[in-house]
Design a protein around this motif. Structure first.
Motif, mmCIF file in Angstrom:
data_model
loop_
_atom_site.group_PDB
_atom_site.id
_atom_site.type_symbol
_atom_site.label_atom_id
_atom_site.label_comp_id
_atom_site.label_asym_id
_atom_site.label_seq_id
_atom_site.Cartn_x
_atom_site.Cartn_y
_atom_site.Cartn_z
ATOM 1 N N SER A 1 -8.519 -4.732 5.106
ATOM 2 C CA SER A 1 -8.260 -3.439 4.469
ATOM 3 C C SER A 1 -9.559 -2.706 4.170
ATOM 4 C CB SER A 1 -7.464 -3.644 3.174
ATOM 5 O OG SER A 1 -6.203 -4.212 3.441
ATOM 6 N N PRO A 56 -1.983 4.354 3.835
ATOM 7 C CA PRO A 56 -1.311 3.096 3.455
ATOM 8 C C PRO A 56 -0.529 2.446 4.587
ATOM 9 C CG PRO A 56 -1.016 4.769 1.762
ATOM 10 C CD PRO A 56 -1.638 5.457 2.933
ATOM 11 N N SER A 115 -5.946 -1.034 -5.607
ATOM 12 C CA SER A 115 -5.156 -2.249 -5.376
ATOM 13 C C SER A 115 -6.047 -3.457 -5.136
ATOM 14 C CB SER A 115 -4.221 -2.038 -4.180
ATOM 15 O OG SER A 115 -3.361 -0.937 -4.387
ATOM 16 N N ASP A 131 -1.059 -1.415 5.437
ATOM 17 C CA ASP A 131 0.014 -2.406 5.461
ATOM 18 C C ASP A 131 0.150 -3.063 6.836
ATOM 19 O OD1 ASP A 131 0.869 -2.298 2.831
ATOM 20 O OD2 ASP A 131 2.137 -0.550 3.181
ATOM 21 N N ALA A 145 0.827 -1.207 0.000
ATOM 22 C CA ALA A 145 0.000 0.000 0.000
ATOM 23 C C ALA A 145 0.860 1.255 0.000
ATOM 24 C CB ALA A 145 -0.943 0.004 1.209
ATOM 25 N N THR A 199 -5.801 2.261 -2.252
ATOM 26 C CA THR A 199 -6.186 0.969 -1.667
ATOM 27 C C THR A 199 -7.355 0.353 -2.424
ATOM 28 O OG1 THR A 199 -5.409 1.667 0.512
ATOM 29 C CG2 THR A 199 -6.938 -0.176 0.435
ATOM 30 N N SER A 214 0.968 4.209 -2.792
ATOM 31 C CA SER A 214 0.670 5.585 -2.408
ATOM 32 C C SER A 214 1.803 6.531 -2.785
ATOM 33 C CB SER A 214 0.407 5.651 -0.905
ATOM 34 O OG SER A 214 0.070 6.963 -0.517
#
Length: 514
Positions: free
Chosen positions: A351, A333, A415, A337, A182, A412, A186
């Motif tokens: 997440s 992020p 992702s 993480d 993450a 996020t 970012s």
């Protein structure tokens, strides 16, 4: 005097040429050093040729951060040069707007095609060609003062830039350390913002001192030349994400069959994945609110319910959006993480729960903003100075809060969307996400509030501009609530998938252990 101005211009051009030459020399030295440095066994990338490739962090820094900065430069340089371009070419407002929007149009149109092309084509020639074409397009923008050449040049530039976004997303998710995915995503987004800021500063300084706007874009073309040089000396294996690098080592079964699927079949599979579908809905809503607030900020506080000076408004915009964007891009992020992840379904659910908290805070801030703006619109109480109004400072505060929360979620959501489909489809999934985000988010944010203001003007001709701007701002803030609802259903979808897999696992254990 003219002599002094000519001397300053020649000195500036000499300084730029010298700086660009030194930058190219340093890039060449870095490229040579990269060839001599070998990755450690635990950090090396797996390739089909069996050779060691560059450290993933080196590739990430050079291409996902530096090249992204160089490509995003025009995003700030072009708006800062518009007044000079308009005076020199005598353009209409429509032509100026089209010139600014043309690169986004190119990104939107080309992103799905790049996603499909990356599935079966080596990445290095695509990146090298894109950097060369982008540098050439910027040189046309700088040296050919004709709108009929500048518009196609910016369209080609946007097409090239979309490859960087699509490729960078999948490459980071494939090569970043699992505990920093993450953050790597970012920081790439921060690179794009930094490039926009640098371009605005350089072009603003050049044009403010009455130099040609071409100088700012010649600088960008030289920087893109550095990216071309870096791509040329980098081994193909270090950049490749196409099917046949990693998956070819795992066996020719599912990977090769997946690669032969038609685009229609892949789109059907992706859109048939509930988690991808829901996260794909979240992405444009995030960008819609961000771009809507940015486009309305100056007019809302200059011509809207608060009549402030333009210098004050521009300063507040830079401070508020700068603080909010940087804070969200850094801390969001880190939380993902540490407490979430993308590697498995459980990590995606964790997440998404974090994203639900961020969207809840942004929705609360959006509701407060709607109430305060409405209160100001219908209030007859006026202070001697608008800066003494506590409602103004409250609105600025909640706008900063919205920016922090949304910036923390943007990469996020992207992702998770890309990671929710099979690896062989991730480049196409990334391209579709870029297309949807640009079309419905970045383009919709400035467009639909303006369309709403025109509808209100037709329905209520006597309504003041300040009130119409207030309603447009309320409309943008309302989407923080719809984003919360979408994020909630996305998290529930991830949880439902986890429950189904857990039940299947328990059933399998029950059968194997009667």
């Amino acid at each position: 005097s003219l002599t002094c101005r000519a001397h300053l211009q020649s000195s500036l051009e000499e300084l730029i040429h010298r700086s660009v030459f030194e930058l190219i020399c340093k890039a060449s030295a870095c490229a040579t050093l990269l060839h001599s440095v070998r990755a450690q066994p635990e950090g090396k990338m797996v390739v089909a040729t069996g050779e060691k490739s560059h450290s993933p962090f080196c590739i990430y820094f050079v291409f996902c951060i530096c090249s992204q900065i160089f490509l995003s430069y025009s995003g700030g340089g072009l708006p800062a040069s518009l007044d000079t371009i308009q005076k020199r070419l005598v353009l209409s407002d429509t032509e100026i707007g089209l010139l600014v929007a043309m690169d986004k149009i190119g990104q939107t149109v080309a992103a799905p095609f790049w996603g499909r092309a990356l599935q079966g084509t080596p990445t290095k020639p695509l990146l090298l060609g894109a950097y060369l074409l982008a540098a050439s397009s910027i040189m046309v923008l700088a040296l050919v003062p004709n709108i009929y050449f500048m518009l196609p040049a910016m369209l080609c530039y946007g097409i090239c830039e979309s490859l960087q976004v699509v490729w960078g997303t999948v490459w980071i998710l494939s090569n970043a350390p699992s505990e920093m995915r993450a953050q790597w995503m970012s920081f790439g987004a921060i690179g794009a913002g930094a490039g926009t800021w640098i371009g605005a500063c350089v072009a603003g300084y050049v044009t403010a001192n009455h130099f040609s706007y071409s100088i700012a874009f010649v600088v960008q073309a030289c920087l893109l030349g550095v990216s071309c040089l870096s791509a040329a000396v980098t081994p193909s294996e270090s950049l490749d994400i196409s099917v046949g690098t990693q998956d070819a080592l795992d066996g020719p079964g599912d990977a090769s069959a997946q690669a032969q699927l038609s685009t229609k079949a892949q789109l059907s599979t992706m859109l048939g994945t509930p988690l991808y579908r829901w996260t794909l809905l979240c992405i444009p809503q995030v960008y819609f609110v961000q771009s809507g607030l940015q486009s309305l900020w100056v007019r809302l506080f200059c011509e809207g319910p608060w009549a402030l000076s333009k210098n004050t408004v521009v300063t507040s915009c830079l401070i508020a959006l700068g603080i909010g964007g940087t804070s969200g891009a850094v801390f969001g992020p880190i939380l993902v993480d540490k407490y979430g992840g993308f590697g498995d379904d459980e990590g995606k659910y964790r997440s998404l729960r974090i994203m639900r908290h961020f969207t809840s805070l942004s929705a609360c801030a959006g509701i407060v903003a709607i109430l305060v703006i409405s209160l100001k619109m219908f209030s007859v109480y006026r202070l001697e100075s608008e800066l003494q109004d506590p409602r103004l400072w409250l609105v600025w505060t909640v706008f900063v809060g919205i920016t922090i929360c949304l910036t923390a979620t943007a990469t996020t959501f992207t992702s998770i969307a890309v990671e929710s489909v099979p690896r062989e489809m991730q480049t196409l999934a990334s391209g579709v996400a870029v297309c949807v985000g640009n079309l419905l988010g970045y383009a919709g944010g400035p467009f639909w509030p303006g369309a709403l203001m025109d509808l209100i003007r037709v329905a209520q001709p006597n309504l003041e501009l300040a009130s119409r701007l207030g309603w447009a701002a309320n409309y943008v803030c309302l989407f923080t609530v719809t984003l919360l609802a979408t994020a909630h259903f996305t998290a529930r979808t991830a949880m439902a998938k986890l429950n189904v897999e857990s039940q299947d696992c328990q059933s399998l254990l029950a059968v194997s252990n009667p």
